[in-house]
Design a protein around this motif. Sequence first.
Motif, PDB file in Angstrom:
ATOM      1  N   LEU A   4       0.844  -1.193   0.000  1.00  0.00           N
ATOM      2  CA  LEU A   4       0.000   0.000   0.000  1.00  0.00           C
ATOM      3  C   LEU A   4       0.878   1.241   0.000  1.00  0.00           C
ATOM      4  O   LEU A   4       1.803   1.346   0.814  1.00  0.00           O
ATOM      5  CB  LEU A   4      -0.903   0.000   1.234  1.00  0.00           C
ATOM      6  N   ILE A  31      -8.250  -8.951  -1.230  1.00  0.00           N
ATOM      7  CA  ILE A  31      -8.577  -7.929  -0.236  1.00  0.00           C
ATOM      8  C   ILE A  31     -10.070  -7.968   0.081  1.00  0.00           C
ATOM      9  O   ILE A  31     -10.903  -7.875  -0.820  1.00  0.00           O
ATOM     10  CB  ILE A  31      -8.172  -6.528  -0.724  1.00  0.00           C
ATOM     11  N   ARG A  34     -10.930  -2.426   2.898  1.00  0.00           N
ATOM     12  CA  ARG A  34      -9.887  -1.387   2.875  1.00  0.00           C
ATOM     13  C   ARG A  34     -10.380  -0.221   3.699  1.00  0.00           C
ATOM     14  O   ARG A  34     -11.591   0.034   3.806  1.00  0.00           O
ATOM     15  CB  ARG A  34      -9.579  -0.967   1.449  1.00  0.00           C
ATOM     16  N   CYS A  95      -3.260   3.978   5.511  1.00  0.00           N
ATOM     17  CA  CYS A  95      -4.106   3.142   4.678  1.00  0.00           C
ATOM     18  C   CYS A  95      -4.014   1.702   5.184  1.00  0.00           C
ATOM     19  O   CYS A  95      -2.949   1.260   5.624  1.00  0.00           O
ATOM     20  CB  CYS A  95      -3.612   3.234   3.238  1.00  0.00           C
ATOM     21  N   ALA A  97      -5.449  -2.534   4.608  1.00  0.00           N
ATOM     22  CA  ALA A  97      -6.148  -3.551   3.825  1.00  0.00           C
ATOM     23  C   ALA A  97      -6.198  -4.835   4.640  1.00  0.00           C
ATOM     24  O   ALA A  97      -5.207  -5.200   5.283  1.00  0.00           O
ATOM     25  CB  ALA A  97      -5.447  -3.796   2.496  1.00  0.00           C
TER      26      ALA A  97
END
Length: 115
Positions: A4, A31, A34, A95, A97
């Motif tokens: 990421l 994934i 997120r 961020c 995931a």
Amino acid sequence: QVQLVESGGGLVQAGGSLRLSCAASGSIFSINRRGWYRQAPGKQRELVALIVRGGTTNYADSVAGRFTISRDSAKNTVYLQMNSLKPEDTAVYYCHAAVDGRSYWGQGTQVTVSS
């Protein structure tokens, strides 16, 4: 493995806007979810917003109505549009995931909101 990479942080005055981006690479088809988290100095990391595979979104009460999470599947990118920013939104934004119970994180991007 999922990688990421975030971008879009910076310094903005209260009431302003910023858009964060998070590009994913690697095993992206695995994934499940997120999202964006943030961590202010001296505080624990907290959830800001998330989007699941089916498109459902969820927001922290503190940002609901001001922040919007979205995704561009063609670009494997998730965005966080932040409007009406407040000094208390100042933090490092990460961020995230989730893949089959495993968590992956970006390097973080600083968002600073001046009063």
